[in-house]
Design a protein around this motif. Sequence first.
Motif, PDB file in Angstrom:
ATOM      1  N   PHE A 508       0.831  -1.206   0.000  1.00 48.81           N
ATOM      2  CA  PHE A 508       0.000   0.000   0.000  1.00 48.81           C
ATOM      3  C   PHE A 508       0.869   1.261   0.000  1.00 48.81           C
ATOM      4  O   PHE A 508       0.668   2.174  -0.810  1.00 48.81           O
ATOM      5  CB  PHE A 508      -0.917  -0.030   1.228  1.00 48.81           C
ATOM      6  N   PHE A 528      -5.620   6.215  -3.774  1.00 48.59           N
ATOM      7  CA  PHE A 528      -5.801   5.044  -2.906  1.00 48.59           C
ATOM      8  C   PHE A 528      -6.292   5.384  -1.498  1.00 48.59           C
ATOM      9  O   PHE A 528      -6.499   4.476  -0.691  1.00 48.59           O
ATOM     10  CB  PHE A 528      -4.488   4.246  -2.820  1.00 48.59           C
ATOM     11  N   ASP A 531      -6.821   4.242   3.769  1.00 45.84           N
ATOM     12  CA  ASP A 531      -7.192   3.004   4.449  1.00 45.84           C
ATOM     13  C   ASP A 531      -6.774   1.795   3.603  1.00 45.84           C
ATOM     14  O   ASP A 531      -7.434   1.450   2.630  1.00 45.84           O
ATOM     15  CB  ASP A 531      -8.717   2.998   4.675  1.00 45.84           C
ATOM     16  N   ASP A 533      -7.115  -1.198   4.069  1.00 45.02           N
ATOM     17  CA  ASP A 533      -8.081  -2.299   4.028  1.00 45.02           C
ATOM     18  C   ASP A 533      -9.072  -2.169   2.886  1.00 45.02           C
ATOM     19  O   ASP A 533      -9.699  -3.142   2.477  1.00 45.02           O
ATOM     20  CB  ASP A 533      -8.835  -2.388   5.357  1.00 45.02           C
ATOM     21  N   LYS A 534      -9.240  -0.950   2.397  1.00 48.74           N
ATOM     22  CA  LYS A 534     -10.209  -0.743   1.306  1.00 48.74           C
ATOM     23  C   LYS A 534      -9.649  -1.109  -0.067  1.00 48.74           C
ATOM     24  O   LYS A 534     -10.373  -1.204  -1.045  1.00 48.74           O
ATOM     25  CB  LYS A 534     -10.622   0.747   1.269  1.00 48.74           C
ATOM     26  N   ILE A 535      -8.331  -1.232  -0.111  1.00 46.88           N
ATOM     27  CA  ILE A 535      -7.675  -1.414  -1.408  1.00 46.88           C
ATOM     28  C   ILE A 535      -7.245  -2.873  -1.573  1.00 46.88           C
ATOM     29  O   ILE A 535      -6.580  -3.438  -0.702  1.00 46.88           O
ATOM     30  CB  ILE A 535      -6.437  -0.488  -1.507  1.00 46.88           C
ATOM     31  N   LYS A 536      -7.653  -3.453  -2.684  1.00 47.50           N
ATOM     32  CA  LYS A 536      -7.265  -4.840  -2.946  1.00 47.50           C
ATOM     33  C   LYS A 536      -6.150  -4.858  -4.004  1.00 47.50           C
ATOM     34  O   LYS A 536      -6.283  -4.274  -5.076  1.00 47.50           O
ATOM     35  CB  LYS A 536      -8.475  -5.618  -3.455  1.00 47.50           C
ATOM     36  N   GLU A 551     -10.651  -1.067  -5.869  1.00 51.40           N
ATOM     37  CA  GLU A 551     -11.423  -0.664  -4.697  1.00 51.40           C
ATOM     38  C   GLU A 551     -12.865  -1.064  -4.991  1.00 51.40           C
ATOM     39  O   GLU A 551     -13.415  -0.663  -6.024  1.00 51.40           O
ATOM     40  CB  GLU A 551     -11.317   0.846  -4.472  1.00 51.40           C
ATOM     41  N   ASP A 552     -13.476  -1.836  -4.143  1.00 47.58           N
ATOM     42  CA  ASP A 552     -14.836  -2.348  -4.366  1.00 47.58           C
ATOM     43  C   ASP A 552     -14.969  -2.943  -5.776  1.00 47.58           C
ATOM     44  O   ASP A 552     -15.884  -2.603  -6.517  1.00 47.58           O
ATOM     45  CB  ASP A 552     -15.873  -1.217  -4.215  1.00 47.58           C
ATOM     46  N   GLN A 554     -13.685  -2.312  -8.351  1.00 47.72           N
ATOM     47  CA  GLN A 554     -13.401  -1.410  -9.478  1.00 47.72           C
ATOM     48  C   GLN A 554     -11.894  -1.216  -9.610  1.00 47.72           C
ATOM     49  O   GLN A 554     -11.219  -0.876  -8.645  1.00 47.72           O
ATOM     50  CB  GLN A 554     -14.056  -0.058  -9.230  1.00 47.72           C
ATOM     51  N   ILE A 556      -8.557   0.501 -10.208  1.00 49.00           N
ATOM     52  CA  ILE A 556      -8.055   1.891 -10.119  1.00 49.00           C
ATOM     53  C   ILE A 556      -6.862   2.076 -11.059  1.00 49.00           C
ATOM     54  O   ILE A 556      -6.851   2.965 -11.905  1.00 49.00           O
ATOM     55  CB  ILE A 556      -7.602   2.262  -8.683  1.00 49.00           C
ATOM     56  N   ARG A 575     -10.333   9.924 -10.649  1.00 46.71           N
ATOM     57  CA  ARG A 575      -9.864  10.491  -9.378  1.00 46.71           C
ATOM     58  C   ARG A 575      -8.776  11.541  -9.597  1.00 46.71           C
ATOM     59  O   ARG A 575      -8.806  12.595  -8.967  1.00 46.71           O
ATOM     60  CB  ARG A 575      -9.350   9.379  -8.467  1.00 46.71           C
TER      61      ARG A 575
END
Length: 659
Positions: A508, A528, A531, A533-536, A551-552, A554, A556, A575
Amino acid sequence: MGRIGKFTTPHGTVTTPALMPVVHPGKQTLDVKKLGAEIVITNSYIIYKNEELKEKALKDGVHPLIDFPHTIETDSGSFQLSVYGDIDITNEEVIKFQEAIKTDIGTSLDIPTAPYVKRSKAEEDLAITIERAKQAAEVNEELILNSVVQGSTFPDLRLKCAEEISKFDADIYPIGAVVPLMEMYRYADLVDVVMYSIRGLPEDKPRHLMGAGHPMVFALAVAMGCDLFDSAAYILYANKDRFMMPDGTLRLEDLIEMPCSCRVCCEYTPDDLRKMPQDERAKLIAEHNLHISFAEIRRIRQAIVDGELMKLVELRCRAHPFLLDGLRRLKEYQKDMMKLNPSSKKNAFFYTGEETLNRPEVLKHQKQLENIQPTSNSLVILPHTRKPYTKYLNKEYIKKYTPEIVSYYTNSCNLDFSDADVVVADIPFGIIPLGVDEFYPLAQNESPAIHDEDAKQFMKKAICDYTNKYDNILIHKKIVDKYDLDLTDEYTIVDAPITLPDAKISDFDRLKMIADYQFGTNAGNVLFGDDPDKIKIEKSRKTGKIRHVFEDKQNIVNMRANDGFLILSDLGAKRLHEAFDAPHMRVVVAEDAEEYARKGKSVFNKFVLDVDEPIRHNDEVLIVNGDDELLAFGKSLLSSYEIKDFNSGQAIKTRKWKN
Ligand code: GUN
Ligand code: ZN
């Protein structure tokens, strides 16, 4: 600044960089088209002055006259003017004559002012050259027109001339009056003359370095932005039993072996040649000379595509100390080179000597470093390991050297460095924050273990510049020793126990740092958030490197494997567009192109209204309309300077919206 280009004339297409063999209209013996010439140059004034040649040329054209079916360029007699001081043809007459003999590319009657003349002389001549360039553009109806840059060895006059003649309607911009400089081996002055000339010329027109015919200088000249060369040298050298090579000249009398593997060198021995009649021998040596010259041009084109032109330039310029002077002079033009240098290249960056430190990549890294903000007021500088650094650095590694770590500029007794930022010091890029250690060219480079004085000076400056941002700095003693850092007043060897940072960097944090480095300060937060934890993050199973970021569900960004660049996806583009004001990363397209861009079609240069200055070949860009609405996003195929000047061809390879 080297580029591969194509231009088309009524007699064919020419790929540049190109060599135009000089063909004498009356006494040519060698068939240059058999040796691969796409274009030749001949002299319209010689034709004009010879009744027989003139009559034939006016009747059938210059192509049958010299028996060459492809593109022909003619010179105007300016060179005769510079040698004999006088000629009997006017500027207008010579343009009209070149039209009448149906040459493809014609030249106005510029005044080649010798190097090192008085300024008043250079200024007087220049006024005439500019006036004639204007007149030539006005009277020309048929020709692809050459307009020659003059100005002697006054850089400001060269620049002024280039800017002035660029306003007229010419097609090719030769750089003139450099033959005496090359004859005197004044390559550093040649670099000044060429770089100032090129600074004033448009990017979308070919440039011809007039009279440069020795393959030794081709690579350097191409790297400065020259596209065309002409060689009478191949025959002049041959007449004196001289073999041209890309690293110098050989004399037949010295040869025990033939120097290359061209037809001539394979079929004959030096003794065979020595026994021959002079004219027969000269023809064969001329063939070798032309072969070697074309081979060097081919090698340069390949080097451009491979991203290795400067490596070749550095190699060639080591062949002669005065060429090395030329290479070193390029240091003054790092900023010019940076305007056109691609952000990423195909092959690794090789350090071949201290001059490598002057390449644009090195300065660009120093600039991009400023995008990365400190996350602590403490910094640890480690010596380099194998690349990529993060793979080979760990806490154990750092601990092992603890007693040897020296503190530098440490104004605090707080020896807790557990939260410190960690960077590596390495040549040729200086300071490398761990998060960007896989970004081109920070991983894709090699340098020798022992460094010269320039590299040491460079590293000292890099360390001083970077450490300004920090209060407490730990630097490894290996670095102090290796680069002779003279820090006597500023450092003490730390003998107290220190809490050290971990050199492991989370995926991250790495992503955020790369984003800042690549797109600008704070881009990491924008893309990003904060957090993790929100980013895969999906990694390659084979290499362990980051590949896709979501992210969710989607996407990036994705990471390009070969250079570590972040490639935007829908969400990433949106973004960045939202967070960064125009013109940052923007390419503004005209209304008629909006629809095509939205559909994911490439953006053509002629539809670009504006483009952000820092954009370079291989950079990610945001494609917007005049109201700064995001239409698409993609990869730039050119530098902003090229996009601004070009009126044809693709500027941006657009990516398709996925959502
Ligand atoms: N050939 C070599 N140098 C020059 C120059 O300065 N002008 C022209 N027209 N031809 C050249
Ligand atoms: Zn040969």
